[in-house]
Every structure is written in C-alpha cells, then in structure tokens.
Design a protein around this motif. Structure first.
Motif: not given
Length: 416
Positions: A373-375, A379-383, A53-54
């Motif tokens: 699940r992120a892999e 939206d990988v970074y959200l997970w 998100f920054g």
C-alpha cells in the motif's frame, strides 16, 4: 559454602547451555536468526522514523540506508535460517552422516557475529561495517566449503537440489565480496550488483529449490491420493530466468525485464496450482507452506505488470510493491512457515502451527499488504513506518517462543 556452590553452578549451567546449542545445526543458527528478525527491522523502523518525523542525534550510516537495509536483511537475517536448515538437511538429502558441531558452530559464529558488527557499524562506524561484512563472508565461505564437502562425498543419484542450493550460496559469497569492494571504494554499481545478487542469486533460488523438493513431499506424506509432481525442467528454467532478470535490472535495461518476468510468473503460477493447495489445507503447518508459496506468483505477476507498462509507455508503476510482495510476502511468510515446521519437529513437538505461529503468520500478511500500500501514494513514509513496526509486532511473540525452544532440551527427551 552456599555461595561456593552457587558459583560452581553457574559455569556448569553455561556449559550445559553451550552443549545444547551445539547439539544440532538449527539451534545456534535459528536462535541467531530470531534475534536478527528483530534487530534488522528495529534499526530500519527507527531509521524510517527519523526520515518521517526526525530524531535528533540519530547517527546515520556511511552508505545509503536503503542499501544497508537490503544487504543486512538479505545476507544476514534470512541466510542464518537457510544455513541452519541446509547444514541439517544436506547430509540427509545426500545420504551422509550428520555434521559434527565443529563444522556448523563456526558458520553460526561468523555469520551472526559479522551481522551484529555490521549493524553496529551502521551507527556511523564505517570501519566496523567493513569488519562485519568481512566476518560474514568468512562464515559463508566456511559454510559453502562444508556443504561442498558433503556433496563431493555423496554417492546419491539425485543431487540437483543440493547443487542448486550450493550454487546460490556461492553467488551469496560473490555478493559479499562485491559489496566489500564497494565499502573499500569501488563504484556504486558494485553495491547495486550485490543487492541484486542477494535477491535473485541467493535468496530466491534457495527458497524455490527447497520448496521444489519439500512442498510436494510434505503434501504427499499427509494428503491421501496426492500426486507428487516435481518437474526436472523447472529449476534450470527458473535459474536462467532469474539470472536474466538480475543482469537486466542491474544494468538498468528495464524495458526488457518482461522477457524474464512474464515467464517466471507463469512458471511459478503453474507450480502453485500443480501442487494442489486446495487439497493441503490440513494440517495448518502444511497449509501455511502453500499459502506462503502463493505470494511468489503474485509477486511476479506484479513484476510482469510493471514491466509491460514500462516497456509500452515508459512509466514506472507500482514502485517497490513487487519487491516487497516477494520480500515480505514470500520470503517472510515462508520463513515463518518453514522454520515453525522445523522447530516443532526437531524439538520433539507435534507438527502443529500453534496460536503464536498463526498470529505471526496472519499479522505478517497484513504487514505485506501495508508495505505494498505504501507504494500507491499518499504519505508514503508514514505507511513505511507503520509496516516496519508492524513487522516487529508480528514477530515478537514468535521470536520469544522459538528462542525458548532452542535454549531448552527437546520435549521428547531425545538428543539434538
């Protein structure tokens, strides 16, 4: 007069607290570990939030953030608990007297103090990161020297588990030396080697060794008619295969990893089944040890699938899912299971999980699944952000309860 009495009471209270913390190895080291459980993931959660998100003005470490995350969790967070456990149990395994506080308090002070300095050093303070890693290394060396002295003085017949744990801690020292060399300008390969040593040379051998000794023993003490199976062959086999995996992965020989990971998956699955978890679902404090151990064969089945697909097609599937099934699923779940058991027993409380520990253990299973699940795309970074804050949510009540126990007298009034 009242103000004078109040001023005198404060040093007395601090002295009493210091004495209590120094009364047993697990108290200062487990307390430090509970702080690290939140500190490490708090930094990583904010770092991931910055990536996704920054965050204006958020200082960046002088090394790749993922390497910092791996090093400080593997060499700081988990080993605080491991040193607390081993400095307590080594003398008992080997028929030696308990260690005096002068032998374990310096370990706690250096490993935790260096860990905190290194974490602050991640805020774009590279000199402090170097100092922190060096202080951590000093703590490791004191701990290894202390445990080696216990081993040398022992006349016990069975020393295999102690030797295995000591070998892993020695590799941990090597990992910190290599990483320190990287911080002072050595090639990036040194950092990668240190990270692999942390996973497959330090953490996994100690976790497996302790479970090899303790899980059948705990089960046999509780379950009527339980057959204790503790094969002598499996620890050497696991050591050889883990070192093979370590070297192959470090050198990038991914097409050959299946030669180590397929046998490891089979060995770990064999142990999980041979230890008969279906017979050990009561009490909860025993059940969670078996449930946590089940993540180990799951992780290496994922590794094996990943390896076979890569060897046959050249495609890398599953990403870091196997690593986090191992790191969060196995290491994290076993930490909650084992530390809860030790904390309950060594504080004079019943050997029960309790609502807080169950909540932590249950939520951590969800966190492990979220991280896997992120892999799988999207939206990988959200997970990743969700999983990181999920870890903090899962551990916070458990950390607060555990810290309170370490800071207060035993419930049964006994020393220690």
């Amino acid at each position: 007069m009242a103000e004078s009495r109040s001023s005198a009471a404060k040093p007395a209270a601090l002295a009493e607290l210091s004495t209590r913390l120094a009364s047993a190895p697990h108290r200062p080291l487990f307390l430090a570990g509970t702080i690290a459980v939140l500190l490490s993931m708090a930094w990583w959660a904010v770092e991931l939030t910055w990536m996704r998100f920054g965050l204006a003005g958020w200082p960046q470490p002088s090394i790749p953030p993922g390497w910092a995350h791996a090093m400080l969790i593997q060499y700081g967070l988990f080993p605080l608990f491991m040193f607390g456990f081993l400095l307590t149990t080594f003398p008992r395994w080997l028929g030696r007297p308990d260690l005096p506080w002068t032998r374990y308090v310096p370990v706690a002070g250096c490993v935790f103090g260096g860990y905190v300095l290194a974490n602050v050093g991640l805020l774009d303070l590279p000199w402090l990161l170097k100092l922190g890693v060096a202080v951590m290394l000093a703590g490791y060396l004191i701990g290894v020297w202390t445990l080696a002295g216990v081993l040398r003085a022992s006349v016990a017949e069975r020393k295999g588990h102690a030797r295995s744990c000591l070998a892993a801690l020695t590799l941990g020292c090597l990992g910190l030396v290599v990483f320190l060399a990287y911080l002072f300008g050595a090639p990036a390969d040194c950092a990668l080697l240190a990270i692999k040593l942390g996973t497959y040379g330090l953490l996994l051998p100690i976790y497996f060794t302790v479970m090899h000794r303790m899980l059948p023993f705990f089960s046999g003490n509780v379950v009527a008619g339980y057959k204790v199976i503790r094969p002598d062959w499996s620890m050497p086999v696991v050591w050889v295969l883990l070192l093979a995996h370590l070297l192959l992965e470090w050198r990038g020989a991914l097409g050959w990893l299946w030669l180590a990971d397929v046998p490891l998956a089979l060995v770990f699955a064999w142990h999980a089944l041979t230890w008969q978890p279906w017979k050990a679902m009561r009490p909860g404090v025993l059940a969670v040890l078996h449930l946590a151990f089940a993540w180990l064969p799951v992780a290496f089945v994922l590794y094996a699938v990943q390896d076979v697909v890569y060897a046959s097609s050249g495609h890398l599937v599953l990403g870091r899912a196997p690593l986090h099934a191992l790191g969060i699923g196995f290491f994290g779940s076993m930490l909650v299971a084992m530390v809860t058991r030790v904390t309950q027993g060594h504080s004079g409380r019943p050997l029960q999980m309790g609502k807080v520990a169950w909540l932590c253990f249950g939520l951590l299973q969800v966190v492990a699944l979220l991280r896997i699940r992120a892999e799988l795309g999207g939206d990988v970074y959200l997970w990743l952000v969700i999983a990181a804050y999920g870890w903090l949510l899962a551990f916070l009540p458990w950390v607060l309860r555990s810290a309170w126990i370490y800071l207060t007298p035993r419930a049964d009034g006994k020393p220690g």
